[in-house]
Design a protein around this motif. Structure first.
Motif, PDB file in Angstrom:
ATOM      1  N   UNK A  73       0.835  -1.202   0.000  1.00  0.00           N
ATOM      2  CA  UNK A  73       0.000   0.000   0.000  1.00  0.00           C
ATOM      3  C   UNK A  73       0.872   1.255   0.000  1.00  0.00           C
ATOM      4  N   UNK A  74       1.959   1.219   0.747  1.00  0.00           N
ATOM      5  CA  UNK A  74       2.877   2.371   0.753  1.00  0.00           C
ATOM      6  C   UNK A  74       3.437   2.605  -0.635  1.00  0.00           C
ATOM      7  N   UNK A  75       3.807   1.512  -1.306  1.00  0.00           N
ATOM      8  CA  UNK A  75       4.355   1.665  -2.663  1.00  0.00           C
ATOM      9  C   UNK A  75       3.296   2.214  -3.609  1.00  0.00           C
ATOM     10  N   UNK A  76       2.067   1.755  -3.405  1.00  0.00           N
ATOM     11  CA  UNK A  76       0.979   2.266  -4.239  1.00  0.00           C
ATOM     12  C   UNK A  76       0.828   3.775  -4.039  1.00  0.00           C
ATOM     13  N   UNK A  77       0.824   4.178  -2.800  1.00  0.00           N
ATOM     14  CA  UNK A  77       0.631   5.600  -2.502  1.00  0.00           C
ATOM     15  C   UNK A  77       1.784   6.435  -3.065  1.00  0.00           C
ATOM     16  N   UNK A  78       2.976   5.848  -3.089  1.00  0.00           N
ATOM     17  CA  UNK A  78       4.120   6.532  -3.708  1.00  0.00           C
ATOM     18  C   UNK A  78       3.908   6.724  -5.205  1.00  0.00           C
ATOM     19  N   UNK A  79       3.367   5.667  -5.827  1.00  0.00           N
ATOM     20  CA  UNK A  79       3.150   5.688  -7.285  1.00  0.00           C
ATOM     21  C   UNK A  79       2.253   6.824  -7.739  1.00  0.00           C
ATOM     22  N   UNK A  80       1.344   7.232  -6.856  1.00  0.00           N
ATOM     23  CA  UNK A  80       0.379   8.227  -7.317  1.00  0.00           C
ATOM     24  C   UNK A  80       0.790   9.642  -6.946  1.00  0.00           C
ATOM     25  N   UNK A  81       1.960   9.775  -6.337  1.00  0.00           N
ATOM     26  CA  UNK A  81       2.467  11.122  -6.017  1.00  0.00           C
ATOM     27  C   UNK A  81       2.740  11.907  -7.299  1.00  0.00           C
ATOM     28  N   UNK A  82       2.576  13.211  -7.215  1.00  0.00           N
ATOM     29  CA  UNK A  82       2.984  14.059  -8.339  1.00  0.00           C
ATOM     30  C   UNK A  82       1.886  14.327  -9.351  1.00  0.00           C
ATOM     31  N   UNK A  83       0.712  13.733  -9.130  1.00  0.00           N
ATOM     32  CA  UNK A  83      -0.376  13.962 -10.084  1.00  0.00           C
ATOM     33  C   UNK A  83      -1.054  15.296  -9.788  1.00  0.00           C
ATOM     34  N   UNK A 110     -14.303   3.191   0.072  1.00  0.00           N
ATOM     35  CA  UNK A 110     -13.067   2.515   0.483  1.00  0.00           C
ATOM     36  C   UNK A 110     -11.832   3.315   0.073  1.00  0.00           C
ATOM     37  N   UNK A 111     -11.790   3.732  -1.189  1.00  0.00           N
ATOM     38  CA  UNK A 111     -10.603   4.459  -1.658  1.00  0.00           C
ATOM     39  C   UNK A 111     -10.514   5.842  -0.996  1.00  0.00           C
ATOM     40  N   UNK A 112     -11.660   6.494  -0.842  1.00  0.00           N
ATOM     41  CA  UNK A 112     -11.654   7.798  -0.163  1.00  0.00           C
ATOM     42  C   UNK A 112     -11.084   7.667   1.255  1.00  0.00           C
ATOM     43  N   UNK A 113     -11.497   6.598   1.939  1.00  0.00           N
ATOM     44  CA  UNK A 113     -11.010   6.399   3.312  1.00  0.00           C
ATOM     45  C   UNK A 113      -9.509   6.142   3.334  1.00  0.00           C
ATOM     46  N   UNK A 114      -9.038   5.353   2.364  1.00  0.00           N
ATOM     47  CA  UNK A 114      -7.592   5.076   2.285  1.00  0.00           C
ATOM     48  C   UNK A 114      -6.803   6.372   2.152  1.00  0.00           C
ATOM     49  N   UNK A 115      -7.309   7.259   1.326  1.00  0.00           N
ATOM     50  CA  UNK A 115      -6.598   8.520   1.084  1.00  0.00           C
ATOM     51  C   UNK A 115      -6.582   9.391   2.341  1.00  0.00           C
ATOM     52  N   UNK A 116      -7.722   9.418   3.023  1.00  0.00           N
ATOM     53  CA  UNK A 116      -7.798  10.211   4.249  1.00  0.00           C
ATOM     54  C   UNK A 116      -6.843   9.650   5.301  1.00  0.00           C
ATOM     55  N   UNK A 117      -6.823   8.330   5.426  1.00  0.00           N
ATOM     56  CA  UNK A 117      -5.914   7.698   6.382  1.00  0.00           C
ATOM     57  C   UNK A 117      -4.466   7.994   6.050  1.00  0.00           C
ATOM     58  N   UNK A 118      -4.141   7.913   4.767  1.00  0.00           N
ATOM     59  CA  UNK A 118      -2.773   8.158   4.341  1.00  0.00           C
ATOM     60  C   UNK A 118      -2.338   9.585   4.703  1.00  0.00           C
TER      61      UNK A 118
END
Ligand SMILES: Nc1nc2c(ncn2[C@@H]2O[C@H](COP(=O)(O)OP(=O)(O)OP(=O)(O)O)[C@@H](O)[C@H]2O)c(=O)[nH]1
Ligand SMILES: [Mg+2]
Length: 336
Positions: A73-83, A110-118
């Motif tokens: 999940x951390x790697x995923x969140x890294x992948x979407x940086x910079x957009x 689910x995805x909205x919650x993931x982003x808020x948590x991150x």
């Protein structure tokens, strides 16, 4: 401009990417032209050597497998940086590859919650680090304001920060601060009512269409695409619908430069002044700015040439503080 396709496993991200890429993709990334009918028509008038549209980079971020190892999940969140914008795909079709029935509201949440948590986690880490090297007052205030919002399930893109705070927060690149466009992938022939998502949509634009059909349409020639999209009941070719809506979600507009050499669209943030906008074209023009000659797209089309615009007085002379509007044709006077 950078965008990322986000969305849960099997929602249709790759399908969307190939519909947008119209064959020009290496699998995960594509450069997509910002559809703009106005550029095509200006080009017909000026017959320039070169016509340049705005462009997006679109990249798919692959949602981690449930079986993936720790850190996925951390790697995923890294992948979407910079957009600068997220194209958020939501599944509304039954998939033989997934055990769960379609439930767009559940997936969106689910995805909205993931982003808020991150983002909350990033703030927590920032406060932890601050115990060793203290934060500035503005940074601390900004982070507290952000935390309050997130704890109340409010994404940061909806929060108005004072300028001093938002400058401090920029380096954190919070995920919920990025504008989103919701793209609902429907079963073919099915109607989708945005009301089904209710409050969850918040203030995001939403477009629903069957991606698989959009992908088929994207294989056709440019001329055929609009016709087939209509025949299939799609709101338009995927590139047109998605790029225009994404552009709007980012708060961007286009101005145009025209001539025999080149007809070109320049994407800028809404609210940009004539002088700042000149910087998009060339830093010399921004530095040596004298004035801008400006005419609206519709006014120009009614007259058909810059000379006719000048003669009838619709070609305006504007100074450096003038705020450029969408669709304006701008000619810069500058000296270097
Ligand atoms: N019935 C139907 N199937 C679709 C639609 N869009 C995608 N699919 C199918 O769903 C499956 C997953 O689609 P992808 O585009 O690969 O989804 P993805 O989000 O990229 O998946 P991951 O990268 O694995 O997370 C494929 O078999 C598609 O053919 C659709 O609109 N209707
Ligand atoms: Mg994929």
């Amino acid at each position: 401009m950078e965008s990322r396709i986000i969305g849960l496993k099997g929602s249709g991200k790759s399908t969307l990417l190939s519909a947008l890429a119209e064959g020009r993709t290496d699998g995960t990334i594509a450069t997509v032209r910002l559809a703009d009918e106005r550029i095509r028509r200006l080009s017909e008038i000026f017959k320039p050597k070169k016509t340049v549209y705005g462009e997006f980079t679109v990249m798919e971020a692959v949602w981690p497998d449930a079986t993936a190892r720790k850190g996925a999940m951390e790697r995923y969140l890294d992948q979407i940086q910079g957009a600068q914008v997220f194209l958020h795909v939501i599944r509304a079709f039954e998939s033989p590859m997934l055990a769960d029935p379609a439930d767009p509201a559940r997936d969106l949440q689910e995805l909205d919650e993931q982003f808020i948590l991150s983002d909350l986690l990033a703030i927590e880490r920032a406060f932890e680090r601050a115990r060793k090297s203290p934060l500035s007052d503005q940074a601390k205030k900004g982070l507290e304001r952000a935390r309050d919002a997130l704890e109340n399930d409010v994404p940061l893109r909806e929060v108005e920060f004072p300028d001093t705070e938002s400058q401090q927060l920029r380096s954190y690149a919070f995920l919920t601060g990025v504008p989103q466009l919701l793209l609902v992938n429907t079963a073919s022939g099915a109607d989708f009512q945005p009301e089904a998502l209710g409050e969850l949509v918040r203030n995001r634009s939403l477009v629903a269409f069957p991606f698989t059909e959009a992908m088929e349409v994207a294989q056709l020639s440019e001329e055929e695409q609009a016709e087939f999209a209509e025949a299939m009941g799609l709101p338009g070719p995927a590139t047109a619908i998605v790029t225009q809506a994404a552009f709007g979600a980012m708060g961007m507009i286009s101005f145009f430069t025209v001539g025999e050499d080149e007809v070109r669209a320049w994407p800028i943030k809404r609210g940009t002044t004539a002088r700042q906008a000149a910087g998009a074209v060339h830093s010399d023009i921004e530095r040596g700015f004298i004035r801008a000659e400006v005419v609206g797209y519709e006014e120009f089309m009614e007259r058909g040439s810059l000379k006719a615009c000048k003669d009838s007085g619709v070609l305006r002379i504007e100074g450096k503080e003038y705020v450029v509007r969408d669709g304006e044709i701008v000619h810069y006077r500058f000296n270097v």
